[in-house]
Write an enzyme that holds these catalytic residues in place. Structure first.
Site, PDB file in Angstrom:
ATOM      1  N   GLY A 147       0.856  -1.193   0.000  1.00 43.62           N
ATOM      2  CA  GLY A 147       0.000   0.000   0.000  1.00 43.62           C
ATOM      3  C   GLY A 147       0.884   1.231   0.000  1.00 43.62           C
ATOM      4  N   ARG A 148       0.347   2.311   0.536  1.00 45.75           N
ATOM      5  CA  ARG A 148       1.083   3.589   0.495  1.00 45.75           C
ATOM      6  C   ARG A 148       2.444   3.479   1.170  1.00 45.75           C
ATOM      7  NH1 ARG A 148      -3.885   4.532   2.395  1.00 45.75           N
ATOM      8  NH2 ARG A 148      -5.316   5.910   1.284  1.00 45.75           N
ATOM      9  N   ILE A 149       2.458   2.911   2.394  1.00 45.25           N
ATOM     10  CA  ILE A 149       3.722   2.897   3.141  1.00 45.25           C
ATOM     11  C   ILE A 149       4.702   1.898   2.527  1.00 45.25           C
ATOM     12  CG2 ILE A 149       4.776   2.522   5.419  1.00 45.25           C
ATOM     13  CD1 ILE A 149       2.070   3.463   6.643  1.00 45.25           C
TER      14      ILE A 149
ATOM     15  N   ARG B  25       1.927  -3.606  12.523  1.00 46.81           N
ATOM     16  CA  ARG B  25       1.202  -3.956  13.740  1.00 46.81           C
ATOM     17  C   ARG B  25       1.843  -5.199  14.345  1.00 46.81           C
ATOM     18  NH1 ARG B  25      -0.365   0.450  13.997  1.00 46.81           N
ATOM     19  NH2 ARG B  25      -2.511   1.224  14.016  1.00 46.81           N
TER      20      ARG B  25
ATOM     21  N   GLU C  65       1.112  -4.443  23.171  1.00 45.93           N
ATOM     22  CA  GLU C  65       1.682  -3.155  23.602  1.00 45.93           C
ATOM     23  C   GLU C  65       0.972  -2.621  24.842  1.00 45.93           C
ATOM     24  OE1 GLU C  65       1.685  -0.566  20.206  1.00 45.93           O
ATOM     25  OE2 GLU C  65       2.758  -2.049  19.033  1.00 45.93           O
TER      26      GLU C  65
ATOM     27  N   HIS D 264       6.735   2.031  19.422  1.00 46.46           N
ATOM     28  CA  HIS D 264       5.658   2.455  18.501  1.00 46.46           C
ATOM     29  C   HIS D 264       5.746   3.957  18.182  1.00 46.46           C
ATOM     30  CE1 HIS D 264       1.417   1.153  17.030  1.00 46.46           C
ATOM     31  NE2 HIS D 264       1.889   2.129  16.268  1.00 46.46           N
TER      32      HIS D 264
ATOM     33  N   ALA E 286       6.892   5.093  14.889  1.00 43.58           N
ATOM     34  CA  ALA E 286       7.221   5.265  13.462  1.00 43.58           C
ATOM     35  C   ALA E 286       6.674   6.566  12.879  1.00 43.58           C
ATOM     36  CB  ALA E 286       6.727   4.066  12.655  1.00 43.58           C
TER      37      ALA E 286
HETATM   38  C1  GLV Z   1       0.171   4.078  13.972  1.00 46.13           C
HETATM   39  O1  GLV Z   1       0.438   3.023  14.391  1.00 46.13           O
HETATM   40  C2  GLV Z   1      -0.824   4.297  12.972  1.00 46.13           C
HETATM   41  O2  GLV Z   1      -1.515   3.357  12.594  1.00 46.13           O
HETATM   42  O3  GLV Z   1      -0.935   5.432  12.514  1.00 46.13           O
END
Ligand code: GLV
Length: 319
Positions: A155-157, A238, A267, A285, A287
């Site tokens: 996807g985008r990321i 995730r 988490e 967490h 990012a």
């Molecule tokens: C962070 O974990 C998000 O889904 O933006």
């Protein structure tokens, strides 16, 4: 007509200021998750909710808060929200894609590079005063340049991560439930392969899928054993996509060389088996945690909430 909004945890003032003045805003300025009962109590009678991934919004919440029209999650992932229950109750759910894509991709690369070149170990070594003399075999790591990169979830990321790989002259292999169009494959120099082939051929495997029933434990013992012994796994998506107990065994017993993790199965708990291992880089967490991006996410979430309550289409609805 004036509306009411509950902002269930800390949010920058710039974002809160977007809410029309005549609307009522209840704001919980802490970053401590509310209990389900407290969340429901404070959400009852409100039209909109702006929340973070630490809030679980499920059938019980929707059933108890019948006036609710929109849940605006300040995250791209939305596994904390039961979207099917939301649609049964006629509630719009929105997330914050796009604004965090590049920052998250940067951080996946940060983990990849840190794990490959053992930066965290090096930092600990230097601070501990252990560096007494030049050493030929000190902290050897893995080359990144020219190696195959496996992107799971395109996807985008995933694509933003792949785009960065051209600077490292890497061959990009990707896997996704849906194959990208030929133009995107060409532009990113990416080859679609089966999951098994990606695991077997990539020196770096980076995860960018949503968390769904299908992707839960996508990286399990079998998958880890398919990877190269020299490979590095990166997870900035995730936690439950990876079977953490299996990963601990993989890192301890050398099925793979290392990992870089920003997310965990439960988490904020981290599997205790990961903590003593030197071949894993751990992050809490973060990012998407740059000043600009976190502010952008908050602004987008509030704008989504306002749009729905003003009877306009949401900017970034979850589909
Ligand atoms: C962070 O974990 C998000 O889904 O933006």
């Amino acid at each position: 007509m004036a509306k009411s909004v509950f902002i269930s945890n800390v949010l920058p003032e710039e974002a809160r200021r977007l809410v029309p003045r005549e609307w009522a805003v209840e704001y919980n300025e802490t970053d401590i998750p509310l209990s389900k009962a407290e969340l429901i109590r404070r959400l009852q009678g409100k039209d909109g909710l702006v929340c973070h991934i630490i809030s679980t919004i499920d059938e019980e919440v929707f059933a108890a808060c019948s006036g609710l029209k929109v849940v605006a999650n300040v995250a791209v992932g939305f596994n904390n929200i039961d979207v099917a229950a939301a649609s049964r109750h006629g509630v719009v759910v929105t997330n914050t894609p796009d604004v965090l894509t590049e920052t998250t991709a940067d951080f996946a690369w940060t983990l990849l590079m840190a794990a490959a070149r053992r930066v965290v170990e090096a930092d600990r070594y230097a601070r501990a005063g252990e560096w007494k003399a030049w050493k030929w075999d000190l902290l050897w790591g893995a080359d990144v340049y020219g190696k195959p990169l496996g992107v799971m979830g395109f996807g985008r990321i995933g694509r933003a991560v792949a785009r960065r790989a051209s600077g490292f002259n890497m061959r990009v292999l990707y896997h996704d439930a849906v194959r990208a169009d030929a133009g995107a494959e060409r532009e990113l120099g990416a080859t679609f392969v089966a999951k098994e082939r990606l695991l077997a051929d990539a020196d770096f495997v980076t995860l960018h899928t949503n968390l769904t029933a299908e992707t839960r434990h996508l990286i399990d013992e079998v998958a880890l054993k398919r990877m190269k012994k020299t490979a590095i796994l990166v997870n900035a998506a995730r936690g439950p996509i990876v079977d953490e107990a299996a990963l601990v065994r993989a890192l301890r017993e050398g099925w793979i060389a290392g990992a870089g993790l920003d997310v965990f199965e439960e988490e904020p708990k981290i599997h205790p088996g990961l903590l003593p291992l030197q071949n894993v880089v751990l992050a809490p967490h973060i990012a998407s945690a740059s000043h600009d991006t976190r502010t952008g996410m908050a602004m987008l979430a509030v704008r989504n909430c306002i749009a729905v309550l003003e009877g306009k289409p949401p900017i970034t609805p979850v589909r």
